[in-house]
Design a protein around this motif. Structure first.
Motif, PDB file in Angstrom:
ATOM      1  N   GLY A  31      -2.262  -3.526  -1.490  1.00  0.00           N
ATOM      2  CA  GLY A  31      -2.248  -4.604  -0.506  1.00  0.00           C
ATOM      3  C   GLY A  31      -2.594  -4.148   0.904  1.00  0.00           C
ATOM      4  O   GLY A  31      -2.509  -4.919   1.845  1.00  0.00           O
ATOM      5  N   SER A  36     -10.536  -5.330   0.206  1.00  0.00           N
ATOM      6  CA  SER A  36     -11.173  -6.172   1.229  1.00  0.00           C
ATOM      7  C   SER A  36     -12.274  -5.394   1.941  1.00  0.00           C
ATOM      8  O   SER A  36     -13.339  -5.940   2.240  1.00  0.00           O
ATOM      9  CB  SER A  36     -10.139  -6.652   2.245  1.00  0.00           C
ATOM     10  N   LYS A 364      -0.636  -1.504   6.405  1.00  0.00           N
ATOM     11  CA  LYS A 364      -0.581  -2.890   6.847  1.00  0.00           C
ATOM     12  C   LYS A 364       0.553  -3.072   7.830  1.00  0.00           C
ATOM     13  O   LYS A 364       1.661  -2.604   7.609  1.00  0.00           O
ATOM     14  CB  LYS A 364      -0.370  -3.790   5.634  1.00  0.00           C
TER      15      LYS A 364
HETATM   16  N1  LIG Z   1      -7.409 -14.490   4.620  1.00  0.00           N
HETATM   17  C1  LIG Z   1      -6.496 -13.502   4.653  1.00  0.00           C
HETATM   18  N2  LIG Z   1      -5.862 -13.200   5.804  1.00  0.00           N
HETATM   19  C2  LIG Z   1      -4.943 -12.203   5.858  1.00  0.00           C
HETATM   20  N3  LIG Z   1      -4.589 -11.463   4.795  1.00  0.00           N
HETATM   21  C3  LIG Z   1      -5.205 -11.722   3.624  1.00  0.00           C
HETATM   22  C4  LIG Z   1      -6.186 -12.745   3.486  1.00  0.00           C
HETATM   23  N4  LIG Z   1      -6.620 -12.769   2.212  1.00  0.00           N
HETATM   24  C5  LIG Z   1      -5.938 -11.798   1.573  1.00  0.00           C
HETATM   25  N5  LIG Z   1      -5.090 -11.175   2.407  1.00  0.00           N
HETATM   26  C6  LIG Z   1      -4.164 -10.058   2.120  1.00  0.00           C
HETATM   27  O1  LIG Z   1      -4.865  -8.869   2.309  1.00  0.00           O
HETATM   28  C7  LIG Z   1      -4.204  -7.841   1.630  1.00  0.00           C
HETATM   29  C8  LIG Z   1      -5.215  -6.818   1.192  1.00  0.00           C
HETATM   30  O2  LIG Z   1      -5.672  -7.033  -0.089  1.00  0.00           O
HETATM   31  P1  LIG Z   1      -6.560  -5.977  -0.872  1.00  0.00           P
HETATM   32  O3  LIG Z   1      -7.753  -5.651  -0.062  1.00  0.00           O
HETATM   33  O4  LIG Z   1      -6.775  -6.546  -2.212  1.00  0.00           O
HETATM   34  O5  LIG Z   1      -5.588  -4.713  -0.922  1.00  0.00           O
HETATM   35  P2  LIG Z   1      -5.703  -3.397  -1.822  1.00  0.00           P
HETATM   36  O6  LIG Z   1      -7.037  -3.402  -2.498  1.00  0.00           O
HETATM   37  O7  LIG Z   1      -5.526  -2.279  -0.833  1.00  0.00           O
HETATM   38  O8  LIG Z   1      -4.569  -3.455  -2.780  1.00  0.00           O
HETATM   39  C9  LIG Z   1      -3.416  -8.515   0.515  1.00  0.00           C
HETATM   40  O9  LIG Z   1      -2.047  -8.265   0.743  1.00  0.00           O
HETATM   41  C10 LIG Z   1      -3.710  -9.982   0.694  1.00  0.00           C
HETATM   42  O10 LIG Z   1      -2.562 -10.765   0.516  1.00  0.00           O
END
Ligand SMILES: Nc1ncnc2c1ncn2[C@@H]1O[C@H](COP(=O)(O)OP(=O)(O)O)[C@@H](O)[C@H]1O
Ligand SMILES: [Mg+2]
Length: 384
Positions: A31, A36, A364
């Motif tokens: 997370g 992302s 985070k």
């Molecule tokens: N539009 C958004 N704004 C803010 N946070 C978000 C949004 N969409 C997703 N997230 C959060 O971003 C975090 C990063 O997710 P991700 O990139 O999948 O993490 P990882 O791959 O490191 O496990 C998640 O906790 C998710 O809930």
């Protein structure tokens, strides 16, 4: 080589700037924003393929991809003395993506359409784009600038020329200013971006296409889903580094060898293993073995790209395969810039110990992805 990457307003990446090396490992807790970051890079590559707006729309459009927190955090919010709340926006809603290298940089700013009677009121629209020379956009080094529907290009004499007045909101200047007489640099940059290669969770289930025989054609570049694995392996054997291929297989699976059987033009992978009386076909290989062979085929491509991005390559690999995987990635990083997003500590430390390698740790804070212990590089965004 890409030296800087910047993302703002995309998912948890409210404002992230990174320095990249020939080999960059991105890691962090669940997370923290690793996926992302990977997706943001893919979106940048989609610009050059002319489908960034469609890709964003497929992810749920701006409403769901846009950073869901406040535009900025006050000190009191960061210290927990004041609840996190939205403030009056100073800037328009936007998702911004950009990168630069020693020679050129590019950035795009996507936003919402001006309210109208159109049914496409939630479609992301391209508001601004810039291409510049050098690493950081400044007043003097931009040479192609898009604002709304207008595109201007600076010629050799430094004069600005309007080349578009009505570019559609969903078309990028990277795909539409394709007259080499106007800006050959734009074409060079676009072709480079088109060459970026992404590998993310190869399928290895029983129905995975890589398990079935496929018509074999020369395949210098393994497809994203690994369908053409057998053809890619045979292409490495015939036109690429066959020794490196055999060495990589022996490194991961001591005593094993891989061959491609061609029957009526259909290629099928066969793996000879110590102790077995007959080779195993791709359909019979374990998940981990198949995935590892896919990674070998991707990383030993006889046509190495400028940039290769691997998302969690460790998935479903046996821990014993992490050290050989690290060696394979290090070898590839001598010919190609590599970004590895990984959650596997042994892989991360192995890669990080290399010269020309950089580890980026994501964390985070208040829902926002931050880079641990790293000074963000200088970066400026194009203005709308
Ligand atoms: N539009 C958004 N704004 C803010 N946070 C978000 C949004 N969409 C997703 N997230 C959060 O971003 C975090 C990063 O997710 P991700 O990139 O999948 O993490 P990882 O791959 O490191 O496990 C998640 O906790 C998710 O809930
Ligand atoms: Mg993830």
């Amino acid at each position: 080589m890409i030296t800087r990457l910047a993302i703002a307003g995309y998912r948890s990446l409210r404002d992230v700037r990174l320095m990249l090396e020939p080999l960059t490992v991105v890691t962090g807790a669940n997370g923290s924003g690793k996926s992302s970051l990977y997706r943001a890079l893919r979106l940048l590559a989609d610009v050059a393929q002319g489908r960034v707006v469609q890709s964003l729309a497929r992810e749920g459009g701006l409403p769901s991809t846009l950073w869901a927190g406040p535009e900025s955090f006050s000190r009191a919010m960061k210290r927990g003395e004041q609840p996190v709340q939205g403030t009056v926006r100073k800037n328009p809603i936007s998702v911004r993506l950009g990168f630069s290298g020693e020679d050129y940089g590019y950035a795009i700013d996507l936003g919402l359409p001006i309210p109208s009677r159109s049914a496409f009121t939630r479609d992301p629209v391209i508001k601004a784009e810039s291409v510049w020379t050098g690493e950081v956009l400044g007043r003097a080094n931009a040479f192609a600038v898009r604002n709304g529907p207008g595109v201007r290009i600076r010629d050799d004499g430094g004069e600005w020329r309007q080349v578009f007045t009505n570019l559609a909101t969903f078309d990028s200047m990277m795909t539409h200013c394709s007259d080499p007489r106007e800006a050959v640099e734009l074409l060079v940059l676009r072709e480079r971006m088109r060459d970026w290669r992404f590998y993310d969770h190869f399928r290895s289930d029983n129905e995975a296409p890589a398990r079935r025989p496929q018509v074999g054609t020369y395949t210098p570049v393994l497809s994203g889903d690994g369908t053409d694995l057998a053809a890619a392996v045979q292409t490495i054997r015939e036109t690429g580094d066959a020794e490196a291929l055999d060495a990589a297989i022996a490194d991961a699976f001591p005593g094993a060898a891989v061959e491609v059987a061609a029957v009526d033009g259909y290629f099928e992978l066969e793996m000879h293993q110590r102790g077995l009386l007959r080779p195993l076909k791709a359909a019979e290989l374990s998940d981990g073995t198949l995935r590892y062979l896919l990674l070998i085929a991707a990383l030993l491509s006889p046509r190495p790209p400028a940039l290769m991005v691997l998302n969690e390559p460790e998935t479903s690999l046996h821990p014993d395969l992490l050290a050989p995987l690290a060696r394979l990635i290090i070898q590839a990083a001598r010919r190609t810039q590599v970004i590895v997003v990984s959650h596997a500590q042994p892989l991360v430390s192995e890669l990080d110990g290399q010269r020309n390698a950089r580890r980026i740790v994501l964390d985070k804070q208040l829902g926002e992805t931050i880079i641990v212990d790293d000074e963000p590089p200088l970066w400026t965004w194009p203005t709308r």
